[in-house]
Write a protein that holds these residues in place. Structure first.
Motif, PDB file in Angstrom:
ATOM      1  N   LYS A 114      34.287  39.560  39.782  1.00 45.32           N
ATOM      2  CA  LYS A 114      35.354  40.359  40.381  1.00 45.32           C
ATOM      3  C   LYS A 114      36.398  40.702  39.320  1.00 45.32           C
ATOM      4  CE  LYS A 114      35.231  37.809  44.777  1.00 45.32           C
ATOM      5  NZ  LYS A 114      36.044  36.869  45.575  1.00 45.32           N
ATOM      6  N   PRO A 115      37.172  41.762  39.546  1.00 43.25           N
ATOM      7  CA  PRO A 115      38.309  41.998  38.649  1.00 43.25           C
ATOM      8  C   PRO A 115      39.311  40.873  38.823  1.00 43.25           C
ATOM      9  CG  PRO A 115      38.381  43.503  40.526  1.00 43.25           C
ATOM     10  CD  PRO A 115      37.071  42.776  40.619  1.00 43.25           C
ATOM     11  N   LYS A 116      40.048  40.542  37.739  1.00 46.73           N
ATOM     12  CA  LYS A 116      41.000  39.432  37.838  1.00 46.73           C
ATOM     13  C   LYS A 116      42.401  39.939  38.156  1.00 46.73           C
ATOM     14  CE  LYS A 116      43.626  39.702  33.830  1.00 46.73           C
ATOM     15  NZ  LYS A 116      45.032  39.424  33.539  1.00 46.73           N
ATOM     16  N   PHE A 117      43.156  39.096  38.814  1.00 48.72           N
ATOM     17  CA  PHE A 117      44.572  39.402  39.036  1.00 48.72           C
ATOM     18  C   PHE A 117      45.355  38.112  38.888  1.00 48.72           C
ATOM     19  CE2 PHE A 117      48.413  39.630  41.641  1.00 48.72           C
ATOM     20  CZ  PHE A 117      49.005  40.784  41.133  1.00 48.72           C
ATOM     21  N   VAL A 175      41.818  36.006  42.116  1.00 47.63           N
ATOM     22  CA  VAL A 175      43.270  35.899  41.954  1.00 47.63           C
ATOM     23  C   VAL A 175      43.685  34.527  41.452  1.00 47.63           C
ATOM     24  CG1 VAL A 175      45.456  35.873  43.223  1.00 47.63           C
ATOM     25  CG2 VAL A 175      43.760  37.657  43.687  1.00 47.63           C
ATOM     26  N   ARG A 219      45.565  40.995  47.373  1.00 50.69           N
ATOM     27  CA  ARG A 219      44.626  41.223  46.273  1.00 50.69           C
ATOM     28  C   ARG A 219      43.288  40.511  46.514  1.00 50.69           C
ATOM     29  NH1 ARG A 219      47.590  44.521  44.757  1.00 50.69           N
ATOM     30  NH2 ARG A 219      48.368  44.965  42.665  1.00 50.69           N
ATOM     31  N   TYR A 245      39.739  40.866  44.548  1.00 52.56           N
ATOM     32  CA  TYR A 245      40.079  40.364  43.222  1.00 52.56           C
ATOM     33  C   TYR A 245      39.877  38.854  43.137  1.00 52.56           C
ATOM     34  CZ  TYR A 245      42.416  44.772  41.990  1.00 52.56           C
ATOM     35  OH  TYR A 245      42.702  46.074  41.712  1.00 52.56           O
TER      36      TYR A 245
END
Length: 812
Positions: A33-36, A75, A68, A73
């Motif tokens: 997943k994209p990170k946040f 997170v 998010r 994301y």
RNA sequence: GCCGGUGUGAUGGAAUUGGUAGACGUAGUGGACUCAAAAUCCACCGCUGUGAAAGGCGUGCCGGUUCGAGUCCGGCCACCGGCACCA
């Protein structure tokens, strides 16, 4: 009918326990997943526990992070404690309890309060700056700074708090008093560890261009660093020495009619035997030295000074001899500690010149009054005069011309200066990180070898600061005595400790890999999580923590430890919570609100919701105990809908547009920190549900939108309505609801009808109606029809789906 | 002094960035339910005006631009925050 009361207390305990057990908020250091990375300023665990100031920024970032996660994301939303510091130490002194014990107790209390509010922290990454395996790395960073020449020991006048008996950083001495305790700050000569933040001044300014900070933070940091461009110029003196000055107005050089040196200037003692009035000069120097910064600035309405009799300066461009004064309006610590005075074009010089009856020569014309009456300081409009080859030029052109001339003639050169000073890094107190340095009589200052870190804070019998200005650690002779890592001889440990700001200057890095024993964090973790995507915190840290941690991060970047130049990509800030009357909350006013009371009476969800609903997140708002009821009432209404809604999973047609509009609004508002209007939109939707009736299908998106704000009730209703069973998961693990733009618009719209710009009626027409349709519909309105009698329609302004404005004029 | 920010009903605050000022909430008023109260539900709620309308006024103040200004421009006032003899 599902008949269950909204027992917020039980519901909240139930879900908090479940979250701790199931860990839906744990961040993974590896993910597709994209990170946040969402960050809040970790609290100082004070003895008083959490106050209402905390939940505002914490809840905001919790909402963002919960959203998010639902948006897919990975997170990281961590928490920790910035636990070194004076209040704990003072409490320990007063009650004879070890600060370590006090800290543990306070942290335990903070932890339970934070859990009580249902924050989605990753509790497995909790950190404590006073833990040896944490401060080991704070000390390690100090050693790196030392090795690169950025930490140095210097004897210099420092801000000394008379009550804390401790040195303060420039940033901590506010208006002549200690920022923390309010006691007067005096100047004291002390040998201190200093960090060369000034070496990074330009980069700290330049790199603000690459980060997404709210503008007021950038402006405040730039002002604090205080860059100015000007020139340094050498003036010959009759004493033989060249007197070097700094000016931002080299263009006014021909107008310099005298010079001023600060009372601390090094030349003065050297010139003693040349000065006819040395006694008078020395007396002034003494008096200035005894004054505190506060007295020197605040009380100094009238300029004072003494002329140096026997030494004069020569203006390098016209060879005129001019007198030299000493005055405390010139600061030793800025520029060269001496100035050329141009009374015609500088208000301070003008005041001084007027008082001492010195000549005022105009070199820039264009002022409203004569320069004999008022200094003319405008750089935009003036034109040079009385300045030989500069005459006729604008101020800007004259600046470049004179600097070029001086550089060619070897009289001076252009120069950039900063107001920022190096960071005083020593504190003469117990409860802080020991500075990992050793003093050896033969080798001088020697760093403690890295493999000996951490230098543990020893147990002492008394934490009382000493009147001599030494740290309590200095009394620990066993600990102080050590061997020199370099030559093996006798040596003494540094007994000062680091300031509160040390541990917080890099804590966000530790969260990425909190248990690492080999490094402050692994390369992989740093590469994956850096930079912090969104950091929200108080404006009061703009020129302290935020600046310090940017400095450390840039240093760590330079030595290859961290992968990014800047620690934080985005920085936002919240307004303060004020008491009921709009006054600051304080114990003495008795208007302090304790979050525990609100949670007990109304529940954590109401607390969270209300603190976000109360007003614009970025502005100060006053708390109202009365208004909290409104937020509770809203949750009650949601609960009641959950009990009474129809079983259908279809959405009620009348609710459809409202649902899609609300999804759109809440989704956008959270990103813009407009939590108050997001909540208002959900309240509006619930009102619609009451009016139109509602189904489980209507409730589903509402619960998901509500879940970041009021997570406990959302989870409970999600489960109760059977969504968790049928879809096998908690609300916090669902996808964020999406809206269909086409469904956010109504079939019909109500337009305002204006006649000559004044609202006269409204008319309902199909969406996107053309001008003819709208005008025809408007004319059917009785009032509009009446106004149009005997008139000719000369102009029509149509704003689609909003408004139509009809301009009439009498028929000829 | 310099740099930011704010000024809207009784009240906390909204207003798609020039387009129906006052969304949403609190307080208040009226009604329903109740033996009653609380809670809940429904309605009203800027000022002025009227029997009710119509009309007039209204976003700190004065002026301007515009068909139209809380929003833009010029000039003030008040309050809040930061910096402050940095040449």
């Amino acid at each position: 009918m599902r008949e269950l009361k909204y027992e917020f207390s039980e519901i909240e305990k139930k879900w908090q326990a479940k979250w701790l057990e199931v860990k839906p908020f744990a961040a993974s250091n590896q993910s597709d997943k994209p990170k946040f990375y969402g960050l809040i300023e970790f609290p100082y665990p004070s003895g008083e526990g959490l106050h209402v100031g905390h939940p505002r920024p914490f809840t905001a970032m919790d909402i963002i992070c919960r959203k998010r996660r639902m948006q897919g994301y990975n997170v990281l939303f961590p928490i920790g404690y910035d636990a070194f510091g004076l209040p704990t130490e003072n409490y320990a002194i007063k009650n004879h309890i070890h600060p370590k014990i006090v800290t543990h107790r306070n942290i335990a209390r903070f932890r339970s309060q934070l859990q009580m509010l249902g924050y989605s922290f990753d509790w497995d990454r909790e950190i404590d700056t006073t833990a040896p395996d944490y401060y080991k790395w704070t000390q390690w960073i100090f050693l790196q700074l030392y090795q690169k020449g950025l930490a140095y020991k210097a004897t210099m006048p420092v801000n000394w708090c008379t009550s804390c008996k401790c040195v303060l950083a420039n940033e901590e001495a506010v208006n002549g008093v200690c920022e923390r305790c309010g006691a007067p700050v005096v100047r004291k000569e002390k040998s201190q560890w200093m960090l060369k933040i000034t070496e990074y001044a330009q980069r700290l300014i330049d790199d603000l261009d690459d980060v997404d900070y709210i503008e007021r933070v950038k402006i405040q940091q730039r002002n604090w660093i205080g860059r100015s461009t000007g020139a340094e110029v050498n003036f010959d003196t009759t004493a033989g020495d060249k007197l070097r000055i700094y000016t931002t107005r080299p263009d006014t050089l021909f107008g310099a009619t005298y010079m001023v040196m600060s009372p601390e200037h090094e030349y003065l003692r050297r010139w003693a035997d040349k000065l006819d009035n040395w006694d008078e000069v020395a007396a002034y120097m003494d008096a200035a030295a005894r004054k505190s910064d506060f007295e020197r600035s605040e009380l100094n309405k009238e300029k004072t000074g003494v002329e140096l009799k026997g030494v004069r300066a020569v203006n390098p461009v016209n060879q005129k001899e001019i007198p030299i004064f000493i005055s405390d309006y010139v600061l030793a610590s800025y520029g060269t500690g001496a100035i050329m005075a141009v009374p015609a074009h500088d208000t301070r010089d003008w005041e001084f010149a007027t008082k001492f009856r010195l000549p005022i020569i105009e070199v820039v014309k264009g002022g409203a009054k004569s320069v004999q009456e008022e200094a003319f300081t405008d750089c935009e409009t003036g034109v040079m005069t009385n300045s030989e080859f500069l005459n006729g030029l604008s101020v800007e052109d004259a600046k470049s011309a004179i600097v070029k001339y001086m550089e060619e003639q070897g009289l001076g050169e252009s120069k950039v200066n900063y107001k920022l000073r190096d960071w005083v890094f020593s504190r003469q107190r117990y409860w802080g990180e020991p500075i990992p340095m050793v003093f050896c009589d033969t080798c001088g200052w020697v760093p403690v070898p890295e493999e000996q870190l951490p230098v543990l804070l020893p147990d002492v019998e008394s934490y009382e600061p000493t009147d001599t200005g030494e740290s309590p650690l200095s009394k620990m002779t066993d600990w102080v005595a050590t061997t020199c890592p370099h030559c093996g001889g006798h040596a003494r440990r540094e007994t000062d400790t680091m300031p509160q700001w040390a541990g917080s200057s890099w804590y966000f890095l530790r969260y990425m890999d909190p248990d690492n024993g080999e490094a402050l964090a692994s390369k992989e973790a740093l590469a994956y999580w850096s930079p912090v995507d969104w950091y929200n915190g108080g404006m009061e840290h703009t020129t302290l923590h935020l600046l310090y941690s940017r400095f450390w991060h840039k240093f760590l970047y330079d030595i290859g430890v961290v992968p990014t130049k800047e620690p934080y990509h985005k920085r936002t800030s919240h307004g303060m919570i004020l008491g009921e009357g709009g006054e600051k909350m304080s114990k003495s006013r008795g208007n302090v609100v304790n979050p525990n009371d609100i949670v007990e009476q109304y529940g954590a969800d109401t607390m969270r919701l209300h603190i976000m609903f109360i007003g614009d997140f970025e502005k100060a708002v006053s708390w109202s105990n009365e208004a909290v009821k409104g937020s509770k009432r809203f949750l009650d209404r949601v609960w009641n809908l959950g009990e009474s809604c129809a079983d259908s999973l279809e959405q009620t047609p009348a609710n459809e547009a409202g649902i899609h509009k609300t999804i759109k609004k809440v989704t956008a508002d959270i990103e813009e920190l407009k939590f108050n209007t997001a909540i208002a939109a959900m309240m509006g939707l619930v009102n619609d549900f009451y009016a139109n009736g509602c189904t489980k299908g209507d409730m589903k998106p509402l619960l998901l939108l509500l879940s970041p704000f009021a997570p406990h009730i959302a989870e409970e209703l999600w489960e109760l309505l059977g969504f968790a069973a049928s879809e096998g998961a908690m609300a916090c693990r669902q996808g964020w609801p999406v809206y269909d733009e086409g469904k956010t618009v109504e079939q019909e719209v109500t337009l305002a009808v204006q006649v000559g710009g004044k609202l006269k009626a409204t008319v309902t027409v199909p969406m996107d109606s053309e001008q003819d349709t709208v005008v025809a519909a408007a004319m059917t309105d009785a009032k509009v029809a009446k106004l149009s009698e005997g008139m000719e329609l000369v102009k029509i302004i149509l704003v689609k789906n909003k408004l139509v404005n009809l301009i009439f004029k009498p028929k000829a």
